[in-house]
Scaffold this motif. Sequence first.
Motif, PDB file in Angstrom:
ATOM      1  N   ASP A  84       0.842  -1.205   0.000  1.00 15.92           N
ATOM      2  CA  ASP A  84       0.000   0.000   0.000  1.00 15.92           C
ATOM      3  C   ASP A  84       0.875   1.252   0.000  1.00 15.92           C
ATOM      4  N   SER A  85       1.721   1.370   1.023  1.00 17.71           N
ATOM      5  CA  SER A  85       2.580   2.556   1.109  1.00 17.71           C
ATOM      6  C   SER A  85       3.861   2.207   1.873  1.00 17.71           C
ATOM      7  N   THR A  86       4.989   2.507   1.296  1.00 19.88           N
ATOM      8  CA  THR A  86       6.259   2.206   1.984  1.00 19.88           C
ATOM      9  C   THR A  86       6.384   3.066   3.243  1.00 19.88           C
ATOM     10  N   ASN A  87       5.815   4.289   3.236  1.00 14.89           N
ATOM     11  CA  ASN A  87       5.865   5.108   4.455  1.00 14.89           C
ATOM     12  C   ASN A  87       5.049   4.453   5.571  1.00 14.89           C
ATOM     13  N   ARG A  88       3.902   3.904   5.198  1.00 14.44           N
ATOM     14  CA  ARG A  88       3.057   3.232   6.204  1.00 14.44           C
ATOM     15  C   ARG A  88       3.833   2.056   6.805  1.00 14.44           C
ATOM     16  N   ARG A 107       5.828  -1.178  -6.719  1.00 12.41           N
ATOM     17  CA  ARG A 107       4.717  -0.249  -6.937  1.00 12.41           C
ATOM     18  C   ARG A 107       3.949  -0.116  -5.640  1.00 12.41           C
ATOM     19  N   GLN A 108       3.134   0.950  -5.535  1.00  6.13           N
ATOM     20  CA  GLN A 108       2.321   1.151  -4.339  1.00  6.13           C
ATOM     21  C   GLN A 108       0.856   1.236  -4.737  1.00  6.13           C
ATOM     22  N   THR A 109       0.014   0.671  -3.876  1.00  6.78           N
ATOM     23  CA  THR A 109      -1.421   0.734  -4.169  1.00  6.78           C
ATOM     24  C   THR A 109      -2.107   1.854  -3.390  1.00  6.78           C
ATOM     25  N   GLY A 111      -0.120   4.953  -2.273  1.00  7.33           N
ATOM     26  CA  GLY A 111       0.969   5.902  -2.037  1.00  7.33           C
ATOM     27  C   GLY A 111       0.413   7.240  -1.568  1.00  7.33           C
ATOM     28  N   ARG A 112       1.127   7.881  -0.638  1.00  6.07           N
ATOM     29  CA  ARG A 112       0.624   9.125  -0.065  1.00  6.07           C
ATOM     30  C   ARG A 112       1.593  10.283  -0.266  1.00  6.07           C
ATOM     31  N   GLY A 113       1.013  11.448  -0.475  1.00  2.00           N
ATOM     32  CA  GLY A 113       1.791  12.682  -0.488  1.00  2.00           C
ATOM     33  C   GLY A 113       1.579  13.381   0.842  1.00  2.00           C
ATOM     34  N   ARG A 114       1.923  14.654   0.902  1.00  3.52           N
ATOM     35  CA  ARG A 114       1.695  15.388   2.143  1.00  3.52           C
ATOM     36  C   ARG A 114       0.201  15.710   2.261  1.00  3.52           C
ATOM     37  N   LEU A 115      -0.237  16.043   3.463  1.00  2.00           N
ATOM     38  CA  LEU A 115      -1.615  16.474   3.708  1.00  2.00           C
ATOM     39  C   LEU A 115      -2.644  15.537   3.086  1.00  2.00           C
ATOM     40  N   ASP A 116      -2.390  14.222   3.208  1.00  2.00           N
ATOM     41  CA  ASP A 116      -3.336  13.216   2.710  1.00  2.00           C
ATOM     42  C   ASP A 116      -3.576  13.258   1.209  1.00  2.00           C
ATOM     43  N   ARG A 117      -2.681  13.868   0.473  1.00  2.00           N
ATOM     44  CA  ARG A 117      -2.790  13.784  -0.979  1.00  2.00           C
ATOM     45  C   ARG A 117      -2.344  12.395  -1.410  1.00  2.00           C
ATOM     46  N   THR A 118      -2.687  12.014  -2.635  1.00  2.00           N
ATOM     47  CA  THR A 118      -2.252  10.687  -3.072  1.00  2.00           C
ATOM     48  C   THR A 118      -1.004  10.825  -3.943  1.00  2.00           C
ATOM     49  N   TRP A 119      -0.228   9.750  -3.975  1.00  2.00           N
ATOM     50  CA  TRP A 119       0.978   9.702  -4.807  1.00  2.00           C
ATOM     51  C   TRP A 119       0.814   8.554  -5.794  1.00  2.00           C
ATOM     52  N   SER A 120       0.693   8.860  -7.064  1.00  2.00           N
ATOM     53  CA  SER A 120       0.552   7.819  -8.090  1.00  2.00           C
ATOM     54  C   SER A 120       1.810   6.983  -8.123  1.00  2.00           C
ATOM     55  N   SER A 121       1.643   5.677  -8.024  1.00  2.00           N
ATOM     56  CA  SER A 121       2.813   4.813  -7.829  1.00  2.00           C
ATOM     57  C   SER A 121       2.805   3.585  -8.733  1.00  2.00           C
ATOM     58  N   ARG A 179       7.539  20.656 -14.193  1.00  2.00           N
ATOM     59  CA  ARG A 179       6.852  19.391 -13.988  1.00  2.00           C
ATOM     60  C   ARG A 179       7.561  18.576 -12.914  1.00  2.00           C
ATOM     61  N   LYS A 180       6.766  17.833 -12.163  1.00  2.00           N
ATOM     62  CA  LYS A 180       7.300  17.173 -10.970  1.00  2.00           C
ATOM     63  C   LYS A 180       7.816  15.770 -11.286  1.00  2.00           C
ATOM     64  N   LEU A 181       9.079  15.575 -10.954  1.00  2.00           N
ATOM     65  CA  LEU A 181       9.734  14.285 -11.188  1.00  2.00           C
ATOM     66  C   LEU A 181       9.702  13.416  -9.931  1.00  2.00           C
ATOM     67  N   ALA A 204       9.865   8.622  -6.891  1.00  2.00           N
ATOM     68  CA  ALA A 204      10.485   9.227  -8.081  1.00  2.00           C
ATOM     69  C   ALA A 204       9.995   8.483  -9.317  1.00  2.00           C
ATOM     70  N   ASN A 205       9.641   9.250 -10.345  1.00  2.00           N
ATOM     71  CA  ASN A 205       9.120   8.657 -11.581  1.00  2.00           C
ATOM     72  C   ASN A 205      10.292   8.297 -12.483  1.00  2.00           C
ATOM     73  N   VAL A 206      10.637   7.044 -12.495  1.00  2.00           N
ATOM     74  CA  VAL A 206      11.784   6.602 -13.282  1.00  2.00           C
ATOM     75  C   VAL A 206      11.279   5.973 -14.588  1.00  2.00           C
TER      76      VAL A 206
HETATM   77  C1  BT5 Z   1       4.914  14.740  -2.113  1.00  2.00           C
HETATM   78  O1  BT5 Z   1       3.715  15.194  -1.645  1.00  2.00           O
HETATM   79  O2  BT5 Z   1       5.500  15.184  -3.046  1.00  2.00           O
HETATM   80  C2  BT5 Z   1       5.443  13.537  -1.359  1.00  2.00           C
HETATM   81  C3  BT5 Z   1       5.408  12.282  -2.173  1.00  2.00           C
HETATM   82  C4  BT5 Z   1       6.051  11.132  -1.432  1.00  2.00           C
HETATM   83  C5  BT5 Z   1       5.785   9.813  -2.081  1.00  2.00           C
HETATM   84  C6  BT5 Z   1       6.584   8.716  -1.464  1.00  2.00           C
HETATM   85  S1  BT5 Z   1       6.532   7.252  -2.406  1.00  2.00           S
HETATM   86  C7  BT5 Z   1       7.314   6.367  -1.155  1.00  2.00           C
HETATM   87  C8  BT5 Z   1       6.680   6.858   0.136  1.00  2.00           C
HETATM   88  N1  BT5 Z   1       5.473   6.123   0.447  1.00  2.00           N
HETATM   89  C9  BT5 Z   1       4.380   6.890   0.403  1.00  2.00           C
HETATM   90  O3  BT5 Z   1       3.204   6.501   0.606  1.00  2.00           O
HETATM   91  N2  BT5 Z   1       4.732   8.157   0.101  1.00  2.00           N
HETATM   92  C10 BT5 Z   1       6.179   8.287  -0.062  1.00  2.00           C
HETATM   93  P1  BT5 Z   1       3.016  16.546  -2.096  1.00  2.00           P
HETATM   94  O4  BT5 Z   1       4.008  17.657  -2.084  1.00  2.00           O
HETATM   95  O5  BT5 Z   1       1.824  16.639  -1.222  1.00  2.00           O
HETATM   96  O6  BT5 Z   1       2.595  16.282  -3.589  1.00  2.00           O
HETATM   97  C11 BT5 Z   1       1.486  15.460  -3.923  1.00  2.00           C
HETATM   98  C12 BT5 Z   1       0.928  15.936  -5.255  1.00  2.00           C
HETATM   99  O7  BT5 Z   1       1.820  15.583  -6.319  1.00  2.00           O
HETATM  100  C13 BT5 Z   1      -0.383  15.260  -5.626  1.00  2.00           C
HETATM  101  O8  BT5 Z   1      -1.475  15.964  -5.110  1.00  2.00           O
HETATM  102  C14 BT5 Z   1      -0.356  15.287  -7.155  1.00  2.00           C
HETATM  103  O9  BT5 Z   1      -0.752  16.538  -7.620  1.00  2.00           O
HETATM  104  C15 BT5 Z   1       1.121  15.175  -7.470  1.00  2.00           C
HETATM  105  N3  BT5 Z   1       1.493  13.782  -7.755  1.00  2.00           N
HETATM  106  C16 BT5 Z   1       0.914  12.620  -7.364  1.00  2.00           C
HETATM  107  N4  BT5 Z   1       1.583  11.562  -7.809  1.00  2.00           N
HETATM  108  C17 BT5 Z   1       2.630  12.043  -8.531  1.00  2.00           C
HETATM  109  C18 BT5 Z   1       3.694  11.443  -9.241  1.00  2.00           C
HETATM  110  N5  BT5 Z   1       3.880  10.121  -9.295  1.00  2.00           N
HETATM  111  N6  BT5 Z   1       4.569  12.280  -9.859  1.00  2.00           N
HETATM  112  C19 BT5 Z   1       4.451  13.611  -9.797  1.00  2.00           C
HETATM  113  N7  BT5 Z   1       3.462  14.236  -9.149  1.00  2.00           N
HETATM  114  C20 BT5 Z   1       2.565  13.463  -8.511  1.00  2.00           C
END
Ligand code: BT5
Length: 309
Positions: A84-88, A107-109, A111-121, A179-181, A204-206
Amino acid sequence: MQETRRRVLDALDDGPVSGPTIAERLDISRAAVWKHVEALREAGFEIDSGEDGYRLTAVPDYGAATIEHAVDAPYRIEYHAAIDSTNRRARELAAEGASDVAVVAGRQTGGRGRLDRTWSSPEGGVYVSLVLRPEVPPAHAPVFTLAAAVATADAASAAGVDPTIKWPNDVLVPAAYERKLAGVLTEMEGEADRVSWLVVGVGANVDVAAEELPRAATSLRDLGGDLDRRAFLVSLLDRFYELTDDLEGVLEAWRERSGTLGRRVRVGTPDGSVVGDAVDVEFPGTLVVDADGDTVRVTVGDCEHLRPA
Ligand code: BT5
């Protein structure tokens, strides 16, 4: 990887080498050598056994043993093909008392960003979360986020793409629009005077196609970079280890990579938004903004690069 297994692998790396030679060198039984060789084969290493001994002919693409084998930094690797998430998972390990572990996923099913945003993985990206127990006060945690962003940007440079960092955690590639890498998510638990654990997660999008990512994202595949995610991860981990050995020095490395300093910015903070010129970053990661004469120091927030005023 277990220490003896790592040493067997190191011996094979210099091969061909016979079982008895390895046994003698490592002071273990021949049966133990055989057991380690079998376990390495199980983990995907291809090991021929010929007349002159064992020979390592191929290492697996990705996975705990192959990553650990290539990394110099003293992190144990826990690999999941999918999670689900490596951070979790890293937080779970931290709560159990672990340290210096890197949780890696194919891959992650969830993945989380900051403030409960999602991270496409999708498969092909690098997803890693480090569990650390640095002896620093909780207020210093942001410097680890900065170090992770620098290490990630440097790994991308080694792969042929030169990104900049948007304060505090976005690794961006300048184009018609940025654009975000890659991104960094740091989480921690602290006591009054020191951190109990820190989890630093990097996505990181590799080797990922742009269609699999949000609109403002890009990937090394998109940009024509090197797509070896193991090499990318190894470079990231080793550089992060090196940077965090000297926390004061992280700031200078971050400044050199910064795409924010010198820019007109709008920073959304919990106390409202600040607009001005980003003039510096101070330890442990505070952004200094000249808001038309007033100097404002921002410790947390979302930063937007504006066109020059
Ligand atoms: C981040 O959040 O940039 C932190 C991302 C951290 C992800 C890693 S993956 C391994 C570990 N396990 C986890 O569950 N998380 C960490 P933030 O600054 O809040 O940016 C999130 C925003 O970036 C989203 O709302 C989207 O707009 C955009 N986003 C989502 N997936 C993306 C991707 N794969 N590449 C680029 N932008 C993305």
